[in-house]
Design an enzyme around this catalytic site. Structure first.
Site, mmCIF file in Angstrom:
data_model
loop_
_atom_site.group_PDB
_atom_site.id
_atom_site.type_symbol
_atom_site.label_atom_id
_atom_site.label_comp_id
_atom_site.label_asym_id
_atom_site.label_seq_id
_atom_site.Cartn_x
_atom_site.Cartn_y
_atom_site.Cartn_z
ATOM 1 C CG ASP A 4 -1.971 0.976 1.296
ATOM 2 O OD1 ASP A 4 -2.337 1.515 0.253
ATOM 3 O OD2 ASP A 4 -2.444 1.279 2.415
ATOM 4 N N GLY A 10 3.770 1.383 1.275
ATOM 5 C CA GLY A 10 5.145 0.897 1.154
ATOM 6 C C GLY A 10 5.937 1.035 2.443
HETATM 7 P P1 IMP Z 1 1.769 -0.296 3.913
HETATM 8 O O1 IMP Z 1 2.812 -0.302 4.984
HETATM 9 O O2 IMP Z 1 1.011 1.004 3.871
HETATM 10 O O3 IMP Z 1 2.281 -0.684 2.534
HETATM 11 O O4 IMP Z 1 0.636 -1.284 4.326
HETATM 12 C C1 IMP Z 1 0.773 -2.601 4.342
HETATM 13 C C2 IMP Z 1 -0.272 -3.217 5.266
HETATM 14 O O5 IMP Z 1 -1.435 -2.409 5.456
HETATM 15 C C3 IMP Z 1 -0.756 -4.472 4.627
HETATM 16 O O6 IMP Z 1 0.058 -5.577 4.958
HETATM 17 C C4 IMP Z 1 -2.144 -4.616 5.183
HETATM 18 O O7 IMP Z 1 -2.112 -5.303 6.408
HETATM 19 C C5 IMP Z 1 -2.609 -3.201 5.436
HETATM 20 N N1 IMP Z 1 -3.507 -2.736 4.347
HETATM 21 C C6 IMP Z 1 -3.239 -1.846 3.378
HETATM 22 N N2 IMP Z 1 -4.274 -1.674 2.549
HETATM 23 C C7 IMP Z 1 -5.250 -2.516 3.007
HETATM 24 C C8 IMP Z 1 -6.582 -2.820 2.558
HETATM 25 O O8 IMP Z 1 -7.111 -2.308 1.558
HETATM 26 N N3 IMP Z 1 -7.255 -3.748 3.301
HETATM 27 C C9 IMP Z 1 -6.720 -4.356 4.396
HETATM 28 N N4 IMP Z 1 -5.484 -4.107 4.845
HETATM 29 C C10 IMP Z 1 -4.754 -3.191 4.150
#
Ligand code: IMP
Ligand code: MG
Length: 173
Positions: free
Chosen positions: A101, A103
């Protein structure tokens, strides 16, 4: 928030794509042993299916991350705990997560794994949501690109709900 998620990706589609990703991973590592590192909890279901499709020799370790509470937007820095350093040092590590998402999780985990001297660090994500990227990172392997919507099922949750859905669906606020 009580209505059921709208299906986006069916179980059969997901399985078929996972077989293709596994072949890409096998080709990439070409028989070298890897440490498969699912990021709990969300990657549990994806990693369990991916693991059984891989022919690459695999060890299995886990990382733990939590970035969402009941809100559908990221809160503060995700809480992250990595594997014991001796399990990854001098090994090829393949991080497996449900979705890339912003990152933030991936870039922090990758830096930490390099600090504890992983030989290489790659990332495999079932879903890629590039619209919300903050960090300058890309998936090495991924299943499906999704739009900027909140998705649940197949391991992904909203406030610990919906992880057991066999498909991936969109949750409308
Ligand atoms: P990042 O660190 O923002 O890349 O987020 C990664 C984590 O956020 C993922 O492993 C998910 O657990 C959570 N996440 C991000 N987008 C979603 C979504 O649309 N639904 C559920 N969990 C999400
Ligand atoms: Mg997660």
């Amino acid at each position: 928030m009580n209505q059921s998620p709208t299906p986006l990706l069916q179980a059969r589609q997901i399985q078929a794509r996972i077989s293709q990703i596994a072949r890409d991973i096998d080709r990439h590592y070409d028989g070298d042993e890897i440490v498969l590192l699912p990021v709990l909890k969300g990657a549990l279901v994806f990693a369990a299916d991916l693991l059984r499709e891989l022919r690459t020799p695999c060890r299995l370790e886990f990382a733990l991350s939590k970035s969402y509470g009941s809100a559908m937007v990221p809160g503060a820095e995700p809480i992250l705990s990595g594997p014991p350093p001796e399990t990854v040092a001098d090994r090829h590590v393949l991080v497996v997560d449900d979705i890339l998402d912003t990152g933030g999780t991936w870039s922090r985990l990758r830096n930490r794994l390099l600090e504890i001297e992983a030989l290489s660090v790659r990332g495999c994500f079932l879903l890629d949501k590039p619209a919300r990227r903050v960090e300058d990172v890309k998936p090495d392997f991924f299943g499906f690109e999704v739009p900027d919507v909140f998705v649940v099922g197949y391991g992904l949750d909203h406030d610990e709900r919906w992880r057991n859905l066999p498909y991936i669906g969109r949750l409308d606020p």
